[in-house]
Design a protein around this motif. Structure first.
Motif, short mmCIF file in Angstrom:
data_model
loop_
_atom_site.label_atom_id
_atom_site.label_comp_id
_atom_site.label_asym_id
_atom_site.label_seq_id
_atom_site.Cartn_x
_atom_site.Cartn_y
_atom_site.Cartn_z
N PHE A 162 8.61 12.49 -1.51
CA PHE A 162 8.02 12.61 -0.17
C PHE A 162 7.01 13.76 -0.11
N THR A 163 7.31 14.87 -0.75
CA THR A 163 6.39 16.01 -0.75
C THR A 163 5.04 15.62 -1.33
N ASP A 164 5.05 14.83 -2.39
CA ASP A 164 3.80 14.36 -2.99
C ASP A 164 3.05 13.44 -2.04
N ALA A 165 3.79 12.56 -1.36
CA ALA A 165 3.15 11.66 -0.39
C ALA A 165 2.51 12.45 0.75
N VAL A 166 3.18 13.50 1.18
CA VAL A 166 2.63 14.34 2.26
C VAL A 166 1.35 15.03 1.80
N ARG A 167 1.32 15.49 0.56
CA ARG A 167 0.11 16.13 0.03
C ARG A 167 -1.07 15.14 0.01
N VAL A 168 -0.80 13.91 -0.40
CA VAL A 168 -1.85 12.89 -0.41
C VAL A 168 -2.25 12.54 1.03
N THR A 187 6.76 8.79 9.11
CA THR A 187 7.58 8.66 7.91
C THR A 187 7.94 7.20 7.75
N SER A 188 8.17 6.77 6.52
CA SER A 188 8.52 5.37 6.28
C SER A 188 9.99 5.11 6.56
N GLY A 189 10.77 6.17 6.65
CA GLY A 189 12.22 6.03 6.69
C GLY A 189 12.82 6.19 5.31
N GLY A 190 11.92 6.26 4.31
CA GLY A 190 12.33 6.53 2.93
C GLY A 190 11.52 7.70 2.41
N ARG A 191 10.90 7.53 1.23
CA ARG A 191 10.16 8.64 0.63
C ARG A 191 8.67 8.59 0.94
N GLY A 192 8.21 7.54 1.59
CA GLY A 192 6.79 7.35 1.77
C GLY A 192 6.26 7.83 3.11
N VAL A 193 4.94 7.71 3.24
CA VAL A 193 4.24 8.04 4.48
C VAL A 193 3.34 6.86 4.82
N HIS A 194 3.35 6.47 6.10
CA HIS A 194 2.46 5.43 6.60
C HIS A 194 1.46 6.04 7.56
N ILE A 195 0.24 5.54 7.51
CA ILE A 195 -0.81 5.99 8.44
C ILE A 195 -1.44 4.76 9.07
N TYR A 196 -1.47 4.72 10.41
CA TYR A 196 -2.04 3.59 11.13
C TYR A 196 -3.37 3.99 11.76
N VAL A 197 -4.33 3.10 11.68
CA VAL A 197 -5.64 3.29 12.31
C VAL A 197 -5.95 2.05 13.13
N ALA A 269 9.72 7.48 11.61
CA ALA A 269 9.45 8.39 12.72
C ALA A 269 7.99 8.76 12.85
N PRO A 270 7.35 8.48 13.99
CA PRO A 270 6.02 9.01 14.25
C PRO A 270 6.05 10.53 14.29
N VAL A 271 5.06 11.14 13.69
CA VAL A 271 4.99 12.60 13.65
C VAL A 271 3.55 13.05 13.88
N ASP A 272 3.38 14.31 14.26
CA ASP A 272 2.06 14.92 14.32
C ASP A 272 1.60 15.26 12.92
N HIS A 278 6.31 19.76 7.33
CA HIS A 278 7.51 20.56 7.59
C HIS A 278 8.74 19.72 7.90
N VAL A 279 8.63 18.40 7.77
CA VAL A 279 9.77 17.54 8.07
C VAL A 279 10.28 16.90 6.77
N ALA A 280 11.44 16.30 6.86
CA ALA A 280 12.02 15.52 5.76
C ALA A 280 12.46 14.18 6.33
N PRO A 281 12.41 13.12 5.56
CA PRO A 281 12.78 11.79 6.09
C PRO A 281 14.17 11.77 6.72
N GLU A 282 15.10 12.53 6.13
CA GLU A 282 16.47 12.51 6.65
C GLU A 282 16.62 13.25 7.98
N ASP A 283 15.55 13.91 8.44
CA ASP A 283 15.61 14.57 9.75
C ASP A 283 15.71 13.56 10.89
#
Length: 352
Positions: A162-168, A187-197, A269-272, A278-283
């Motif tokens: 997840f940390t690597d996905a956040v950096r990307v 957050t994807s609910g797993g290790r990934g990150v989703h971005i919607y446009v 989870a939608p996030v800013d 500063h978040v983790a998927p398990e939060d």
């Protein structure tokens, strides 16, 4: 297994019957309490504005786990049916009359009438039917052939997290700004990150997929060795994969606020942008999200405020001599698509 009597609860002004409300859907873990069927239904009702913003008027595939998310549960796949958990693309028989549908076409040319949520009672009813995750199409019911959403799926490969996905994702944010786009991460609910446009509904699924390819390739150039758009797993390495095929017809991503079928009942989870590092998927779980939603509201509340022009990304795609990339293997051969032979099989054939 003992069952409990059905109860009736309010779902946006409608009476919703919940059968077997005490059935354990997610067993307890070291960090989380057990989650019952009633807990799942009440969770979705508690994030009503958020989940409806993600699903409203969108044909939606239901990922159903009616027996719960337990060890040994078999999940049906495209290749093998008959499992205890499954993806339902057609409206179930006996659905209430307030459950509306949208007709969609699959790549094969076949059609289906999918559930199309219009009110929170539909979401609650689907949850009572064992739906854990909602998979909306990136279209609205009034025009099911022209997506209104570009989806960037940053998928960590083995050796990344997840940390690597956040950096990307931070680099993706800069690219979006250069394009004049506003992106909404979750957050994807797993290790990934989703971005919607959000985009203007003027382009085909093929166009939007090409735009995702162009976006991924630009990320590859900006973060060499950290990002890949390679479709075949053998070629990806320890990088973040930009899954451009999530923008193809009949490919979907778990919606914002959807529960994921993993221990502890995590949610997407939608996030800013500023809180993402500063978040983790398990939060974010069925247990924690209602309080967060009550406190901060929907972090994607502004997602419909502007719809962007896809032309800049389509121009990038046209300028790239690499051309198109493989579709998923269950698709018919698509115009302009390169061959789908896996690299390992190419090597085997060369040896022969």
């Amino acid at each position: 297994m003992a069952t409990s009597e059905a109860i009736t609860i309010d779902a946006g002004g409608r009476e919703l019957r919940v059968s077997n409300p005490d059935r354990v859907i997610f067993p307890a873990t070291e960090r989380t309490a057990a989650v019952s069927k009633l807990d799942v239904v009440r969770y979705y009702l508690s994030v009503d504005d958020g989940i409806l913003r993600a699903l409203r008027n969108r044909p939606t595939t239901l990922e159903r786990w009616p027996k719960g998310v337990h060890e040994g549960i078999v999940v049906s796949t495209r290749e093998r049916g008959g499992g205890d958990a499954f993806f339902q693309k057609r409206i179930p028989r006996g659905a209430p009359d307030y459950v509306e549908t949208a007709r969609i076409a699959f790549p094969s040319g076949r059609f289906a009438d999918e559930v199309c949520p219009t009110e929170i009672a539909v979401v609650g009813w689907a949850a009572q039917m064992g739906t854990i995750t909602f998979h909306p199409w990136p279209v609205r019911r009034d025009d099911v052939d022209h997506p209104d959403e570009l989806r960037i799926d940053l998928d960590p490969q083995p050796g990344t997290d997840f940390t690597d996905a956040v950096r990307v994702a931070a680099c993706a944010r800069e690219l979006l700004a250069d394009l004049g786009y506003v992106g909404f991460p979750k957050t994807s609910g797993g290790r990934g990150v989703h971005i919607y446009v959000r985009i203007e509904p003027r382009w085909t699924f093929t166009d939007v997929r090409h735009a995702a390819i162009a976006f991924g390739r630009e990320l590859e150039r900006r973060l060499p060795g950290e990002v890949t758009t390679k479709w075949w797993k053998e070629e990806r390495g320890e990088r973040i994969f930009v899954d451009y095929n999530q923008n193809a017809r009949d490919r979907t991503i778990a919606s914002a606020y959807s529960i994921r079928p993993k221990p502890g009942a995590p949610v997407s989870a939608p996030v800013d942008w500023d809180e993402l590092p500063h978040v983790a998927p398990e939060d974010f779980t069925v247990g924690s999200m209602p309080a967060r939603f009550a406190e901060v509201g929907d972090k994607h509340a502004a997602i419909d405020d502007v719809a962007h022009d896809l032309t800049p990304l389509l121009d990038l795609y046209e300028k790239d001599e690499a051309g198109d990339m493989p579709y998923p293997p269950d698709y018919p051969k698509m115009p302009g698509e390169p061959k789908r032979v896996q690299p390992s099989r190419d090597t085997d054939r060369a040896r022969d």
